[in-house]
Design a protein around this motif. Structure first.
Motif: not given
Length: 156
Positions: A121-124
């Motif tokens: 989710g951090s990548y998103f």
């Protein structure tokens, strides 16, 4: 030199008026995840979360706070970044181009770094930030360069 694709100078002021408050609200939204309840509406979605047959071309309930902020920030950045300056000449055009190329390189470097070292989710979240960061970096670099040019002109 006449450039075809720049907006008239008068759009720059409107761009700043839109950009500053929407960018501040966007940063606050990103940090706090606060959504305005009045913006819970039904929207048409070409694609929704999953890739099942019910997730294409559907009307869904959604809070559009983030969509509105992204659109306003983008509008402000485009108006500020691509409006003519009062004294638009070849040197200013070169500075504009160099600022845009620099912002592209920085954005690509952050993209590559993020792809290699950030997951889930951090990548998103990083990708969402990268949507606007190239324009933001371009506007910042260009405005700083214009400030330095004006300051040099006043010192001479």
């Amino acid at each position: 030199m006449r450039t075809k694709f720049l907006l008239p100078h008068k759009f720059m002021r409107f761009g700043w008026i839109v950009l500053v408050p929407s960018l501040l609200l966007g940063i606050w939204y990103f940090i706090s995840d606060y959504e305005i309840e009045a913006l819970n509406v039904k929207v048409f979605a070409l694609l929704n979360d999953d890739f099942g047959p019910k997730d294409f071309f559907a009307v869904i309930g959604n809070n559009v706070t983030d969509e509105i902020l992204i659109l306003l920030i983008t509008l402000g950045l485009v108006l500020v970044g691509f409006s003519r300056t009062k004294t638009e000449d070849e040197y200013i055009n070169r500075v504009r181009l160099e600022s845009l190329v620099w912002a592209t390189y920085v954005n690509v470097a952050v993209l590559v770094f993020s792809t290699l070292f950030i997951y889930g989710g951090s990548y998103f979240s990083v990708m969402v930030v990268l949507l606007l960061s190239q324009l933001l970096q371009f506007v910042a670099k260009f405005q700083i360069a214009l400030y330095k040019i004006r300051r040099q002109g006043n010192e001479e």
